[in-house]
Scaffold this motif. Structure first.
Motif, PDB file in Angstrom:
ATOM      1  N   VAL A 109       0.822  -1.218   0.000  1.00 18.88           N
ATOM      2  CA  VAL A 109       0.000   0.000   0.000  1.00 18.88           C
ATOM      3  C   VAL A 109       0.849   1.257   0.000  1.00 18.88           C
ATOM      4  CG1 VAL A 109      -1.691   1.326   1.321  1.00 18.88           C
ATOM      5  CG2 VAL A 109      -1.967  -1.153   1.095  1.00 18.88           C
ATOM      6  N   ARG A 110       1.944   1.270   0.738  1.00 18.91           N
ATOM      7  CA  ARG A 110       2.749   2.479   0.864  1.00 18.91           C
ATOM      8  C   ARG A 110       3.742   2.656  -0.285  1.00 18.91           C
ATOM      9  NH1 ARG A 110       5.694   4.415   6.545  1.00 18.91           N
ATOM     10  NH2 ARG A 110       6.217   6.527   5.843  1.00 18.91           N
ATOM     11  N   LEU A 111       3.905   1.656  -1.109  1.00 21.50           N
ATOM     12  CA  LEU A 111       4.848   1.739  -2.219  1.00 21.50           C
ATOM     13  C   LEU A 111       4.217   2.484  -3.390  1.00 21.50           C
ATOM     14  CD1 LEU A 111       6.154  -1.936  -2.118  1.00 21.50           C
ATOM     15  CD2 LEU A 111       7.179   0.073  -1.040  1.00 21.50           C
ATOM     16  N   ASP A 112       5.051   3.148  -4.196  1.00 21.22           N
ATOM     17  CA  ASP A 112       4.503   3.920  -5.312  1.00 21.22           C
ATOM     18  C   ASP A 112       4.027   3.005  -6.428  1.00 21.22           C
ATOM     19  OD1 ASP A 112       6.566   3.776  -7.628  1.00 21.22           O
ATOM     20  OD2 ASP A 112       7.819   4.303  -5.918  1.00 21.22           O
ATOM     21  N   ALA A 113       3.122   3.521  -7.238  1.00 24.11           N
ATOM     22  CA  ALA A 113       2.452   2.719  -8.259  1.00 24.11           C
ATOM     23  C   ALA A 113       3.422   2.169  -9.297  1.00 24.11           C
ATOM     24  CB  ALA A 113       1.367   3.546  -8.943  1.00 24.11           C
ATOM     25  N   LYS A 114       4.429   2.944  -9.661  1.00 31.19           N
ATOM     26  CA  LYS A 114       5.379   2.473 -10.672  1.00 31.19           C
ATOM     27  C   LYS A 114       6.124   1.244 -10.162  1.00 31.19           C
ATOM     28  CE  LYS A 114       9.197   3.853 -13.678  1.00 31.19           C
ATOM     29  NZ  LYS A 114      10.106   4.954 -14.108  1.00 31.19           N
ATOM     30  N   LEU A 115       6.525   1.284  -8.899  1.00 29.41           N
ATOM     31  CA  LEU A 115       7.245   0.154  -8.336  1.00 29.41           C
ATOM     32  C   LEU A 115       6.341  -1.070  -8.231  1.00 29.41           C
ATOM     33  CD1 LEU A 115       9.649  -1.215  -7.020  1.00 29.41           C
ATOM     34  CD2 LEU A 115       9.060  -0.093  -4.854  1.00 29.41           C
ATOM     35  N   THR A 116       5.129  -0.897  -7.757  1.00 28.65           N
ATOM     36  CA  THR A 116       4.231  -2.049  -7.609  1.00 28.65           C
ATOM     37  C   THR A 116       3.860  -2.634  -8.973  1.00 28.65           C
ATOM     38  OG1 THR A 116       2.300  -0.590  -7.453  1.00 28.65           O
ATOM     39  CG2 THR A 116       3.320  -1.321  -5.382  1.00 28.65           C
ATOM     40  N   ASP A 117       3.741  -1.799  -9.989  1.00 32.22           N
ATOM     41  CA  ASP A 117       3.482  -2.310 -11.338  1.00 32.22           C
ATOM     42  C   ASP A 117       4.644  -3.182 -11.818  1.00 32.22           C
ATOM     43  OD1 ASP A 117       1.046  -1.049 -11.464  1.00 32.22           O
ATOM     44  OD2 ASP A 117       1.735   0.621 -12.705  1.00 32.22           O
ATOM     45  N   LEU A 118       5.869  -2.734 -11.551  1.00 33.58           N
ATOM     46  CA  LEU A 118       7.046  -3.513 -11.933  1.00 33.58           C
ATOM     47  C   LEU A 118       7.096  -4.832 -11.157  1.00 33.58           C
ATOM     48  CD1 LEU A 118       9.716  -0.666 -12.069  1.00 33.58           C
ATOM     49  CD2 LEU A 118       8.923  -2.029 -14.002  1.00 33.58           C
ATOM     50  N   MET A 119       6.743  -4.797  -9.879  1.00 39.16           N
ATOM     51  CA  MET A 119       6.707  -6.004  -9.060  1.00 39.16           C
ATOM     52  C   MET A 119       5.689  -7.000  -9.615  1.00 39.16           C
ATOM     53  SD  MET A 119       6.890  -3.947  -5.427  1.00 39.16           S
ATOM     54  CE  MET A 119       6.322  -5.282  -4.374  1.00 39.16           C
ATOM     55  N   ASP A 120       4.506  -6.483  -9.955  1.00 39.71           N
ATOM     56  CA  ASP A 120       3.465  -7.342 -10.523  1.00 39.71           C
ATOM     57  C   ASP A 120       3.936  -7.982 -11.827  1.00 39.71           C
ATOM     58  OD1 ASP A 120       1.759  -6.687  -8.449  1.00 39.71           O
ATOM     59  OD2 ASP A 120       0.684  -5.140  -9.583  1.00 39.71           O
ATOM     60  N   THR A 121       4.561  -7.176 -12.670  1.00 38.04           N
ATOM     61  CA  THR A 121       5.029  -7.672 -13.969  1.00 38.04           C
ATOM     62  C   THR A 121       6.078  -8.754 -13.801  1.00 38.04           C
ATOM     63  OG1 THR A 121       4.569  -5.546 -15.036  1.00 38.04           O
ATOM     64  CG2 THR A 121       6.123  -7.016 -16.142  1.00 38.04           C
ATOM     65  N   LEU A 122       7.023  -8.532 -12.877  1.00 35.23           N
ATOM     66  CA  LEU A 122       8.081  -9.517 -12.656  1.00 35.23           C
ATOM     67  C   LEU A 122       7.500 -10.832 -12.132  1.00 35.23           C
ATOM     68  CD1 LEU A 122      11.015 -10.330 -12.599  1.00 35.23           C
ATOM     69  CD2 LEU A 122      11.263  -9.164 -10.391  1.00 35.23           C
ATOM     70  N   GLU A 123       6.524 -10.752 -11.254  1.00 30.81           N
ATOM     71  CA  GLU A 123       5.892 -11.966 -10.736  1.00 30.81           C
ATOM     72  C   GLU A 123       5.207 -12.744 -11.861  1.00 30.81           C
ATOM     73  OE1 GLU A 123       4.882 -11.128  -6.053  1.00 30.81           O
ATOM     74  OE2 GLU A 123       3.488 -10.326  -7.558  1.00 30.81           O
ATOM     75  N   VAL A 124       4.518 -12.026 -12.736  1.00 32.25           N
ATOM     76  CA  VAL A 124       3.825 -12.685 -13.848  1.00 32.25           C
ATOM     77  C   VAL A 124       4.835 -13.271 -14.836  1.00 32.25           C
ATOM     78  CG1 VAL A 124       2.318 -12.303 -15.837  1.00 32.25           C
ATOM     79  CG2 VAL A 124       1.740 -11.278 -13.632  1.00 32.25           C
ATOM     80  N   GLU A 125       5.894 -12.503 -15.139  1.00 41.50           N
ATOM     81  CA  GLU A 125       6.900 -12.952 -16.113  1.00 41.50           C
ATOM     82  C   GLU A 125       7.588 -14.243 -15.668  1.00 41.50           C
ATOM     83  OE1 GLU A 125       8.258 -11.820 -19.037  1.00 41.50           O
ATOM     84  OE2 GLU A 125       6.808 -10.201 -19.324  1.00 41.50           O
ATOM     85  N   THR A 126       7.728 -14.440 -14.364  1.00 42.90           N
ATOM     86  CA  THR A 126       8.506 -15.576 -13.866  1.00 42.90           C
ATOM     87  C   THR A 126       7.650 -16.664 -13.216  1.00 42.90           C
ATOM     88  OG1 THR A 126       8.870 -14.511 -11.699  1.00 42.90           O
ATOM     89  CG2 THR A 126      10.492 -14.079 -13.448  1.00 42.90           C
ATOM     90  N   GLU A 127       6.325 -16.552 -13.290  1.00 41.52           N
ATOM     91  CA  GLU A 127       5.474 -17.468 -12.538  1.00 41.52           C
ATOM     92  C   GLU A 127       5.565 -18.912 -13.007  1.00 41.52           C
ATOM     93  OE1 GLU A 127       1.470 -16.159 -12.787  1.00 41.52           O
ATOM     94  OE2 GLU A 127       1.305 -16.376 -14.968  1.00 41.52           O
ATOM     95  N   GLY A 128       6.064 -19.143 -14.208  1.00 38.42           N
ATOM     96  CA  GLY A 128       6.209 -20.506 -14.693  1.00 38.42           C
ATOM     97  C   GLY A 128       7.541 -21.145 -14.349  1.00 38.42           C
ATOM     98  N   ASN A 129       8.432 -20.409 -13.713  1.00 40.98           N
ATOM     99  CA  ASN A 129       9.764 -20.917 -13.395  1.00 40.98           C
ATOM    100  C   ASN A 129       9.766 -21.705 -12.089  1.00 40.98           C
ATOM    101  OD1 ASN A 129      10.684 -19.650 -15.687  1.00 40.98           O
ATOM    102  ND2 ASN A 129      11.491 -17.855 -14.613  1.00 40.98           N
ATOM    103  N   ASP A 130      10.732 -22.626 -11.982  1.00 36.65           N
ATOM    104  CA  ASP A 130      10.731 -23.479 -10.793  1.00 36.65           C
ATOM    105  C   ASP A 130      12.134 -23.876 -10.324  1.00 36.65           C
ATOM    106  OD1 ASP A 130       9.202 -24.998  -8.821  1.00 36.65           O
ATOM    107  OD2 ASP A 130       9.916 -26.789  -9.864  1.00 36.65           O
ATOM    108  N   LEU A 131      13.187 -23.343 -10.936  1.00 29.48           N
ATOM    109  CA  LEU A 131      14.539 -23.739 -10.525  1.00 29.48           C
ATOM    110  C   LEU A 131      14.840 -23.229  -9.116  1.00 29.48           C
ATOM    111  CD1 LEU A 131      17.225 -25.069 -11.280  1.00 29.48           C
ATOM    112  CD2 LEU A 131      17.989 -22.841 -12.154  1.00 29.48           C
ATOM    113  N   VAL A 132      14.628 -21.936  -8.907  1.00 30.55           N
ATOM    114  CA  VAL A 132      14.780 -21.314  -7.585  1.00 30.55           C
ATOM    115  C   VAL A 132      13.614 -20.364  -7.383  1.00 30.55           C
ATOM    116  CG1 VAL A 132      16.183 -19.808  -6.113  1.00 30.55           C
ATOM    117  CG2 VAL A 132      17.304 -21.468  -7.613  1.00 30.55           C
ATOM    118  N   HIS A 133      13.041 -20.383  -6.203  1.00 28.44           N
ATOM    119  CA  HIS A 133      11.967 -19.462  -5.850  1.00 28.44           C
ATOM    120  C   HIS A 133      12.565 -18.343  -5.006  1.00 28.44           C
ATOM    121  CE1 HIS A 133       8.386 -22.044  -6.989  1.00 28.44           C
ATOM    122  NE2 HIS A 133       9.429 -22.841  -7.182  1.00 28.44           N
ATOM    123  N   LEU A 134      12.714 -17.171  -5.607  1.00 32.09           N
ATOM    124  CA  LEU A 134      13.280 -16.007  -4.923  1.00 32.09           C
ATOM    125  C   LEU A 134      12.141 -15.141  -4.400  1.00 32.09           C
ATOM    126  CD1 LEU A 134      15.554 -13.999  -4.160  1.00 32.09           C
ATOM    127  CD2 LEU A 134      15.363 -13.076  -6.493  1.00 32.09           C
TER     128      LEU A 134
END
Length: 243
Positions: A109-134
């Motif tokens: 909630v306290r993070l800016d929208a640009k950062l949270t959008d990037l976080m969302d995108t990174l989660e979606v981009e890597t959601e099919g990966n399984d070698l390491v869960h960071l």
């Protein structure tokens, strides 16, 4: 409790969590501003992530920014937020191609929208990966996490989705930010400080801890390997006695 191969003496940790401390002191010792140390620390994350598969580490959780870190100077906080944005932009392709799945925990909630959008995108981009869960803990605090989880649980009780008598220590974890992750086997804190600093309070109830003097920007894959070997020499009994 039935024994899991990962808990037997000699087995390495499957889930390692790290409190990445000492960036500011590392920079100041070199006559540089604290943000210089944070940038060096961000580069160190890549080396540690790359070392995980070879050490049998499936899950890596790093403490990037706590709910208490807002108390730092406005310059440092702004610099850290900029660093997080730049890191995500720079590393998304590499993380995705290398089989790394990324998740973020903490209150957005306290993070800016640009950062949270990037976080969302990174989660979606890597959601099919399984070698390491960071997992990156960003605007995260253990007490805050439990409070937010309790609110969600209370709403389910109020709405009739959950009976009060069914609430127990196995129920609450289903409402935590880490509900899809196993509890950490090993928690490492760098920089010589010997406290947990509100990190994974619920999840680390039976974790092994290592408090080391190394400042985070100096932490290496070789040191991580040594700590994993030390972990493997321990017998984890979870309150039981040897049979």
């Amino acid at each position: 409790m039935p024994k899991d191969p990962q808990t037997e003496a000699g087995a390495g940790p499957r889930h390692v969590a790290i409190i990445m401390d000492g960036n500011g002191r590392w920079a100041q010792a070199r006559g540089r501003p604290r943000l210089f140390g944070h940038h060096a620390g961000a580069r160190r994350v890549r080396e540690v992530v790359e070392a995980c598969p070879g050490l049998g580490i499936k899950y890596l959780t790093v403490f990037a920014f706590s709910t208490e870190n807002w108390k730092r100077t406005q310059v440092e906080v702004a610099g850290l937020m900029s660093l997080f944005r730049r890191y995500i932009i720079k590393e998304t392709k590499t993380l995705s191609q290398n089989g790394i799945r990324v998740r973020f925990i903490g209150d957005r909630v306290r993070l800016d929208a640009k950062l949270t959008d990037l976080m969302d995108t990174l989660e979606v981009e890597t959601e099919g990966n399984d070698l390491v869960h960071l997992t990156v803990a960003l605007n995260y605090g253990g007490r805050d996490e439990v409070a937010r989880a309790t609110k969600r649980l209370a709403r389910d009780v109020a709405d009739g989705h959950l009976r009060p008598e069914d609430v127990n220590e196995e129920t609450l974890p289903k409402y935590l930010d880490t509900r899809v992750l196993p509890d950490p086997d090993l928690v490492i804190r760098t920089s010589g400080e010997a406290r947990v600093s509100n990190f994974l309070l619920w999840q680390s109830a039976y974790s092994e801890y290592e408090f080391i003097d190394t400042l985070w920007p100096d932490f290496t894959a070789a040191e991580l390997e040594l700590l994993c070997r030390n972990y493997g020499a321990r017998e984890r009994r979870f309150g039981a006695v040897p049979v």
